[in-house]
Design an enzyme around this catalytic site. Structure first.
Site, PDB file in Angstrom:
ATOM      1  N   LYS A 173       0.758  -3.605  -6.251  1.00 27.80           N
ATOM      2  CA  LYS A 173      -0.306  -4.228  -5.679  1.00 27.80           C
ATOM      3  C   LYS A 173      -1.703  -2.639  -6.523  1.00 27.80           C
ATOM      4  O   LYS A 173      -1.092  -1.914  -6.131  1.00 27.80           O
ATOM      5  CB  LYS A 173      -0.262  -4.060  -3.759  1.00 27.80           C
ATOM      6  CG  LYS A 173      -2.387  -3.943  -3.575  1.00 27.80           C
ATOM      7  CD  LYS A 173      -2.389  -3.940  -2.090  1.00 27.80           C
ATOM      8  CE  LYS A 173      -3.517  -4.009  -1.261  1.00 27.80           C
ATOM      9  NZ  LYS A 173      -3.654  -3.917   0.339  1.00 27.80           N
TER      10      LYS A 173
ATOM     11  N   ASP B 190      -7.024 -15.346   2.550  1.00 34.12           N
ATOM     12  CA  ASP B 190      -5.984 -13.581   2.668  1.00 34.12           C
ATOM     13  C   ASP B 190      -5.605 -14.451   3.648  1.00 34.12           C
ATOM     14  O   ASP B 190      -5.925 -14.080   5.379  1.00 34.12           O
ATOM     15  CB  ASP B 190      -6.994 -12.252   3.238  1.00 34.12           C
ATOM     16  CG  ASP B 190      -6.062 -11.647   3.564  1.00 34.12           C
ATOM     17  OD1 ASP B 190      -5.133 -12.068   3.254  1.00 34.12           O
ATOM     18  OD2 ASP B 190      -6.775 -10.450   3.622  1.00 34.12           O
TER      19      ASP B 190
ATOM     20  N   GLU C 207      -0.287 -12.081  10.537  1.00 30.21           N
ATOM     21  CA  GLU C 207      -2.269 -11.225  11.143  1.00 30.21           C
ATOM     22  C   GLU C 207      -2.970 -11.981  11.633  1.00 30.21           C
ATOM     23  O   GLU C 207      -3.305 -11.767  12.509  1.00 30.21           O
ATOM     24  CB  GLU C 207      -1.689 -11.015   9.987  1.00 30.21           C
ATOM     25  CG  GLU C 207      -3.044 -10.312   9.851  1.00 30.21           C
ATOM     26  CD  GLU C 207      -3.770  -9.304   7.974  1.00 30.21           C
ATOM     27  OE1 GLU C 207      -3.201  -9.239   7.665  1.00 30.21           O
ATOM     28  OE2 GLU C 207      -4.677  -9.020   8.256  1.00 30.21           O
TER      29      GLU C 207
ATOM     30  N   ARG D  76       1.175  -8.004  -8.391  1.00 31.75           N
ATOM     31  CA  ARG D  76       0.172  -9.168  -7.167  1.00 31.75           C
ATOM     32  C   ARG D  76      -1.066  -9.585  -7.632  1.00 31.75           C
ATOM     33  O   ARG D  76      -1.908  -9.097  -8.560  1.00 31.75           O
ATOM     34  CB  ARG D  76       0.445  -8.453  -6.111  1.00 31.75           C
ATOM     35  CG  ARG D  76       0.794  -8.611  -5.306  1.00 31.75           C
ATOM     36  CD  ARG D  76       1.468  -7.554  -4.152  1.00 31.75           C
ATOM     37  NE  ARG D  76       1.438  -8.395  -2.719  1.00 31.75           N
ATOM     38  CZ  ARG D  76      -0.173  -8.022  -1.932  1.00 31.75           C
ATOM     39  NH1 ARG D  76      -1.286  -7.115  -2.430  1.00 31.75           N
ATOM     40  NH2 ARG D  76      -0.153  -9.073  -0.625  1.00 31.75           N
TER      41      ARG D  76
ATOM     42  N   GLU E 276      -8.171  -2.757  -2.534  1.00 29.38           N
ATOM     43  CA  GLU E 276      -8.100  -2.579  -1.727  1.00 29.38           C
ATOM     44  C   GLU E 276      -7.882  -1.167  -1.494  1.00 29.38           C
ATOM     45  O   GLU E 276      -6.951  -0.731  -0.865  1.00 29.38           O
ATOM     46  CB  GLU E 276      -6.960  -3.384  -0.271  1.00 29.38           C
ATOM     47  CG  GLU E 276      -7.496  -4.350  -0.572  1.00 29.38           C
ATOM     48  CD  GLU E 276      -7.320  -5.359   0.879  1.00 29.38           C
ATOM     49  OE1 GLU E 276      -5.665  -4.914   1.148  1.00 29.38           O
ATOM     50  OE2 GLU E 276      -7.385  -6.056   1.543  1.00 29.38           O
TER      51      GLU E 276
ATOM     52  N   ASN F 221       1.144  -1.508  -0.740  1.00 27.58           N
ATOM     53  CA  ASN F 221       0.145  -0.556  -0.146  1.00 27.58           C
ATOM     54  C   ASN F 221       0.552   1.253   0.334  1.00 27.58           C
ATOM     55  O   ASN F 221       1.328   1.267   1.270  1.00 27.58           O
ATOM     56  CB  ASN F 221      -1.138   0.018   1.228  1.00 27.58           C
ATOM     57  CG  ASN F 221      -2.237  -0.719   1.063  1.00 27.58           C
ATOM     58  OD1 ASN F 221      -1.976  -1.512   0.402  1.00 27.58           O
ATOM     59  ND2 ASN F 221      -2.212  -1.539   2.627  1.00 27.58           N
TER      60      ASN F 221
END
Ligand code: GCW
Length: 707
Positions: A304, A387, A415, A341, A308, A225
């Site tokens: 990416k 995910d 995560e 990705r 998102e 990101n």
């Protein structure tokens, strides 16, 4: 704390003591001037010898033997003493960029490589072998008179996978929601702080050294990101990136950057980032050229896109092949690669709409593009279709793109697997994935996931999100170091036994520091770690259904937390049953993305493996599993068992207290985390059990208390 390269930082699997066997020998390093990593070999050996009384020669500068260990480039050929000379003659040109040969003849251990990186990997292999590299505890004095009793036949070691990479999700600034490191559980970034470089290059170098010792050869240093400040790493901040590349280079690691697809607009002031626009392509071409002026061995870009909220080619009505190929064209003249990705899905879906299935998304977007990507594009695919959940089937994309270079992406940062507060050794999960046969036994089982990404024509690899931060133990939870270790080793040797890798890690990290019998420590660590992934699975979301975590930070239980959200992560529990119908017959059709036999196996409630049942099927609570238990009873049983196992894990560690087997500060750090794990596992047990008792009304067959 045993610090090494940087003070106050745990030495992880490279404590000085791990170099004792090598450092007490007479060593010749030949060809060390040939490139940075080979110079590193000389430095490493010199440091070890200074500490442990050995001697290092650099030849051919007149030093004379005899030697116990020769580390040499095959090109040094005639300058080498026997038996290395003969070995070099026959091996030269056969070892590749990263391979090495190890042999032992007449009391001399010989490590040869065609290229500097291979020599570095050979050195760390010798460190792993310890005394046994020199004929074992008995014959290891180099004085066997050449009778050959401790000879080792020449063995060639090469990495199975070409790319062995760690991606950092590190931000330059502290992001208001995600913090300095997105999904980071080990403190701040070792690269960045307050919007700029952290300025601790020795720490970066120490990290590079740890990574080289497990065979990692690529690192990406910023979050996928890409926010405003990180976007500028490509241009104004390139000097900071070059400094990091300098710290990684001596360890054979190529640096990569995550880039913002909209850079031509954001940085270049162009009206568009359309990948087919001539000005946009020219902009990227120039940007790449500038990067290579600063960093001649730069690895490439990680992207990416359309995911998102990140920008991508869809904005311009272009495909992901158009987007990736544009960047590939910019990097190609310099030998760079694009890691594109495949994590592309709709994160704004309506939970009422049961026909949209997030699990389908990567295949639906990318499988039709097979064959369209440029030769220097690597499609980076998460190992499962969702995910990084504790249990997912293997992504169907991996079998669907034979004409595309693929890299499989793992998540070393925990995560969804306890956030480095829980012991969760992921080696066994990764090993299952790498050994998965997408065509079952139909091709004699030759095509495993590992074989698909290892195919030299495909030239893909393995990538993982790193779990490292500026924590003194690197990974927050000291035992989470084992995940980083195992990831690197599996990327080198995907069929290695994950339990044996734990032993390697224990042998390097703890055993060299001990003057007493390590057996009790080894036993305790195996009892705590070997089965810890399955333990974690038992007390969290059941039977592959996933995502019963607290939204946002993803720690701890919240069974319905994601149930009515736009994220596409649902379990559909009602009073009668639970699970997602992904069949072709009555569900989303996702099972059709697999080749045979899995397409049929997953389609069938009877044949579907228990651990994935709720991923593929919505079943009544009374559905009987292969194990003989009903679904709801299985949920109760595994949650009671999992929480008990967490408590036993803590008992094993408590028993080590005061035994002098591990450093007291490390013991305390792990214990504090275990206390939290035990608490959290109980919370998971009680919330999940109570939820299903209330939904189903079915009591526990064993009458245990469910709140
Ligand atoms: O698992 C999700 C994470 C996001 C991450 C995303 C991705 C970097 O929750 O934090 O974003 O995956 O892989 O891109």
């Amino acid at each position: 704390m045993n610090g090494d390269v940087t003070t106050g930082v745990h030495a992880a699997w490279l404590p000085p003591e791990a170099f004792r066997a090598l450092g007490s020998r007479r060593v010749l390093v030949q060809g060390a001037e040939a490139g940075a990593p080979a110079g590193t070999v000389h430095e490493e050996v010199a440091r070890a010898c200074a500490a442990y009384g050995g001697r290092v020669g650099r030849g051919p500068g007149g030093e004379t033997g005899p030697y116990d260990l020769v580390l040499a480039l095959t090109g040094a050929g005639s300058a080498l003493p026997e038996p290395a000379r003969a070995q070099a003659r026959s091996a030269r040109g056969t070892l590749g960029d990263e391979g090495f040969l190890l042999a032992r003849r007449g009391g001399v251990t010989v490590v040869l490589a065609d290229a500097p990186a291979g020599l570095l990997y050979g050195l760390f292999h010798v460190v792993r072998l310890g005394e046994s590299a020199f004929g074992g505890e008995d014959g290891g004095d180099g004085k066997d008179g050449g009778d050959g009793k401790d000879d080792l036949p020449a063995a060639v070691h090469r990495p199975a996978l070409r790319t062995r990479m760690l991606d950092h999700w590190d931000n330059l600034d502290v992001h208001p929601v995600m913090g300095q490191v997105e999904r980071g559980y080990a403190g701040g970034s070792i690269f960045w702080r307050d919007g700029g470089p952290r300025g601790d290059l020795p720490r970066v170098r120490a990290y590079a050294r740890l990574l080289a010792a497990v065979g990692i050869n690529a690192v990406s240093v910023n979050n996928v990101n890409v926010h405003a400040a990180e976007t500028r790493l490509l241009t104004e901040r390139l000097g900071d990136v070059a400094d990091l590349a300098d710290a990684f280079r001596p360890y054979g690691i190529r640096l990569h950057l995550s880039v913002n697809f909209a850079s031509p607009v954001v940085l270049g002031g162009l009206p568009t980032a359309d990948p087919l626009d001539g000005d946009v392509r020219a902009w990227w071409g120039k940007a790449a050229a500038r990067v290579y002026e600063a960093i001649p061995d730069f690895g490439g870009f990680v992207v990416k896109a359309d995911s998102e909220g990140q920008p991508g080619p869809f904005t311009y009505g272009r495909s992901h092949a158009d987007g990736a190929n544009m960047l590939a064209e910019a990097l190609a003249p310099f030998g760079g690669e694009v890691h594109w990705r495949a994590f592309v899905y709709d994160h704004t879906q309506d939970w009422r709409d049961r026909s949209t299935d997030r699990a389908r998304a990567a295949y639906d977007h990318f499988a039709p593009l097979d064959g369209e990507f440029a030769a220097n594009v690597v499609l980076q695919v998460k190992h499962g279709p969702m995910d990084f959940q504790t249990r997912e089937p293997v992504s169907p994309v991996i079998a669907a793109m034979p004409a595309t270079r693929l890299a499989v992406e793992f998540q070393v940062t925990q995560e969804y697997t306890g956030q480095q507060r829980h012991v969760c050794y992921l080696g066994p999960m990764w090993s299952e994935i790498l050994g998965f046969q997408p065509w079952g036994g139909a091709d004699d089982g030759r095509r495993t996931v590992a074989a698909l990404v290892a195919d030299p024509a495909a030239g893909g690899g393995l990538v993982a999100v790193s779990n490292v931060g500026d924590d003194p133990y690197w990974t927050g939870h000291p035992l989470a170091q084992a995940n980083l270790y195992a990831f690197g080793r599996l990327a080198w040797a995907p069929h290695a036994d994950p339990v044996a890798l734990l032993d390697e890690w224990i042998d390097l990290t703890f055993v060299p520091l001990l003057s007493r019998d390590p057996a009790p420590l080894r036993r305790a660590l195996h009892a705590m770690m070997d089965g810890s992934w399955r333990t974690y699975e038992r007390y969290t979301a059941p039977l592959g259904v996933g995502f019963m975590v607290r939204p946002g930070h993803h720690y701890g239980p919240d069974v319905d937390g994601y149930e009515y959200t736009p994220w596409g992560t649902y379990h559909y529990a009602d009073r009668d049953g639970v699970g997602v119908d992904r069949t072709r017959a009555t569900g989303t059709g996702y099972t059709g993305q697999y080749p045979q036999p899995w397409s049929e196996v997953y389609e069938s409630q009877e044949r579907c493996p228990d651990e994935l049942l709720l991923f593929f099927h919505h079943v009544p609570y009374g559905h009987v599993l292969h194990s003989g238990a009903t679904v709801v009873q299985h949920i109760y049983d595994t949650h009671f068992a999992g929480a008990d196992e967490a408590a036993r894990t803590r008992s094993h560690w408590r028993e080590l207290a005061g035994a002098g087997l591990v450093d007291a500060a490390l013991h305390a750090r792990v214990l504090e985390r275990l206390d939290e794990q035990v608490r959290c596992a109980r919370e998971w047990r009680d919330q999940v059990n109570a939820y299903f008792l209330r939904k189903s009304g079915v009591p526990d067959a064993h009458g245990r208390h469910i709140p």
